[in-house]
Design an enzyme around this catalytic site. Structure first.
Site, short mmCIF file in Angstrom:
data_model
loop_
_atom_site.label_atom_id
_atom_site.label_comp_id
_atom_site.label_asym_id
_atom_site.label_seq_id
_atom_site.Cartn_x
_atom_site.Cartn_y
_atom_site.Cartn_z
N PRO A 2 0.84 -1.20 0.00
CA PRO A 2 0.00 0.00 0.00
C PRO A 2 0.87 1.25 0.00
O PRO A 2 1.79 1.37 0.80
CB PRO A 2 -0.79 -0.09 1.31
CG PRO A 2 -0.45 -1.38 1.93
CD PRO A 2 0.72 -1.96 1.22
N GLU A 3 0.60 2.15 -0.93
CA GLU A 3 1.29 3.43 -0.93
C GLU A 3 0.34 4.50 -0.42
O GLU A 3 -0.80 4.20 -0.06
CB GLU A 3 1.80 3.73 -2.34
CG GLU A 3 2.90 2.75 -2.77
CD GLU A 3 3.82 3.32 -3.82
OE1 GLU A 3 4.11 4.53 -3.78
OE2 GLU A 3 4.25 2.57 -4.71
#
Ligand SMILES: [Zn+2]
Length: 271
Positions: A2-3
């Site tokens: 996840p960014e």
């Protein structure tokens, strides 16, 4: 992994179901995350009322009337609200039952995520106090990028991904923003003019904002606990497109690898 956009999408998806709710029960099935889940989490959180959910870098901050729960999703984590009677899945390590009957669950197969309990000022927490500016905040702009690149011979892509200088810009978004700004990823930071820094700062903001928007479209299923967590396919211009034509100039997208990290760019229009 996840960014920033995925974490922001998670935050937005959880907010309506969490705000004002009371946590009636907390279950920790496995404390062995990246850092151990605090021993007193169950006691501290039971009966707490959720006042807000914020994001700093890739940390989610669930603020309650007793303190703040800070969650990092690590490499494979997701935080979802599940309707009543949906049983926990494998790797649902931590969960909080709300007074609505819904359950907030941290699912993390690889266990690189973490859960922290903070009382007092979160800004002094060891994991938060040295974080660089948020790219979506006004103080991240061309002037800031210009200032931090002076005297740095490192490639601009590395500088964008350096968490001490810029927060939450990962490989995909750095590649996309550099393409949008027509800047070669290997350009030494100190060679960028103020004007190009301004273009790049705007490109970073737009790339992230677009990704957050794209995440919003899958939000409905996500909130209802029926969809995959908030990792969405970015409509990428360069990332993952090696050998394909550049959407701007028709040149060929190239791929170079530095260690484990892939960099995609168009040699024809990124200088
Ligand atoms: Zn091109």
């Amino acid at each position: 992994m996840p960014e920033l956009p995925e974490v922001e999408t998670t935050r937005r998806s959880l907010e309506p179901g969490l705000l004002g709710r009371t946590i009636v029960h907390v279950t920790v099935r496995d404390r062995r995350l990246r850092w151990p889940v605090p021993d007193d989490l169950e006691r501290a959180l039971t009966g707490a009322v959720v006042l807000g959910i914020r994001r700093r870098a890739k940390y989610l901050l669930i603020e309650t009337d007793r303190g703040t729960v800070m969650v990092h999703l690590g490499m494979s984590g997701s935080l979802t609200l599940n309707p009543p009677l949906v049983p926990p899945a494998k790797h649902d390590h931590v969960e909080a039952l709300l007074d609505t009957g819904w359950t907030l669950r941290l699912h993390d197969p690889r266990r690189f995520g973490s859960v922290h309990w903070i009382t007092g000022d979160e800004r002094s927490h060891a994991l938060l106090r040295e974080l660089a500016p948020e790219p979506l905040d006004p103080d991240f702009d061309g002037d800031y990028l210009h200032r931090i690149t002076r005297g740095r011979s490192a490639a601009i892509k590395q500088i964008l991904m350096n968490g001490h200088l810029v927060t939450g810009v990962g490989n995909i978004y750095a590649s996309e923003a550099l393409h949008a700004a027509a800047i070669h990823p290997g350009t030494p930071g100190r060679r960028l003019s103020l004007r190009r820094c301004e273009t790049l700062a705007n490109a970073v903001k737009q790339t992230l904002a677009r990704a957050i928007e794209a995440g919003g479209s899958s939000l409905r299923d996500y909130v209802n606990g029926t969809g995959t967590p908030g990792y969405f396919q970015l409509q990428s211009a360069v990332y993952g497109r090696a050998g394909q034509p550049c959407l701007r100039c028709g040149g060929t997208i190239r791929l170079v690898r530095h260690g484990m990290r892939a960099t995609y760019y168009c040699a024809a229009c990124q200088h």
